[in-house]
Design a protein around this motif. Structure first.
Motif: not given
Length: 287
Positions: A264-287
């Protein structure tokens, strides 16, 4: 994450009368090794051809730092004396029809299998560094590398927070049997700091006090996930980590539900990374 963890836990040391033996950290090299990594990273960070070396050093530095932070943060977490959750974990195992003491007896009756599983279990630390080396130096997989570093930080930090709220003294202590792996230091330090009899944290004698979720199992999952796109490595590390996960219960080291909590812990980490961290990094790259 490291800064948040430090700010969250720093006041707890004084609140529970705990002190850190910094001298032991210097003499043992626990505090010297991160400084060496940092110095090497500074040396290589401006050299284009050595970018892979730079990323390897930085990733190892961050993993080492969060390991030290969380390893020491375990002690005030235990000293908080939150109610033990062992009865609930044992009840959950019983509901699933699993009795770890019986699995431990089976393990001792099959020494060769237990020996192989024990080797897999002890491979966790080498696996952590090997995964960073492969991702950074061999495959030059920056996305995979920093995803792995994120999972390591998130899972370890949350595991310490869980320890502070829902501590467990271990299936072997609750049922009163001797596991195949020596947990003497765990028992001494867990009960010593929980009771207040031990107050000095020696950096050359840090012990993993997290029983639920099983961090060994969590590491096995994140390492296997990091190998998912490379079939030969996935096969090798998959077998190794299946053995590691199996060892947690066959050796009598963890409740069976500790593995579910790790998933469950690792699943939560996967979900957070895919749904929050990746979009944030993509946004920072575009800016």
């Amino acid at each position: 994450m490291q800064l948040c963890l430090f700010l969250l836990t720093a006041p707890e040391y004084a609140d529970h009368g705990l002190e850190i033996d910094w001298k032991s950290g210097i003499e043992s090299g626990t505090l010297i090794f991160p400084l060496v990594l940092f110095a090497l990273w500074l040396h290589y960070r401006k050299k284009g051809p050595e970018r892979a070396v730079c990323e390897f050093l930085l990733a190892m530095l961050l993993i080492k730092l969060v390991s030290i932070l969380t390893a020491t943060a375990q002690y005030p977490a235990v000293a908080m004396q939150s109610p033990l959750v062992d009865p609930y974990l044992a009840e959950a195992d019983a509901f699933l029809g699993v009795r770890v003491p019986e699995l431990a007896v089976w393990g001792r009756a099959h020494p060769k299998i237990l020996q192989f599983l024990g080797i897999c279990y002890l491979a966790m630390i080498p696996e952590i560094a090997t995964t960073v080396l492969l991702l950074a130096m061999l495959w030059r997989d920056g996305f995979g590398l920093w995803e792995y570093v994120f999972h390591f930080h998130f899972c370890l930090t949350v595991a310490v927070l869980i320890l502070s709220l829902f501590p467990a003294e271990g299936v072997f202590t609750y049922y009163g049997f001797t596991p195949s792996i020596d947990w003497t230091r765990f028992i001494e330090q867990f009960h010593g700091f929980r009771s207040g009899q031990m107050r000095v944290i020696h950096l050359d004698d840090l012990e993993g006090l997290i029983s639920m979720p099983s961090f060994h199992a969590t590491v096995g999952m994140m390492v296997t996930w990091a190998m998912r796109a490379r079939i030969p490595y996935l096969a090798v590390f998959g077998v190794l980590n299946l053995g590691l996960i199996a060892c947690t219960v066959v050796s009598g080291s963890h409740y069976f539900v500790d593995l579910g909590a790790a998933a469950v812990l690792f699943g939560a980490s996967l979900l957070l990374f895919r749904k929050a961290i990746v979009p944030l990094s993509q946004l920072a790259t575009r800016e």
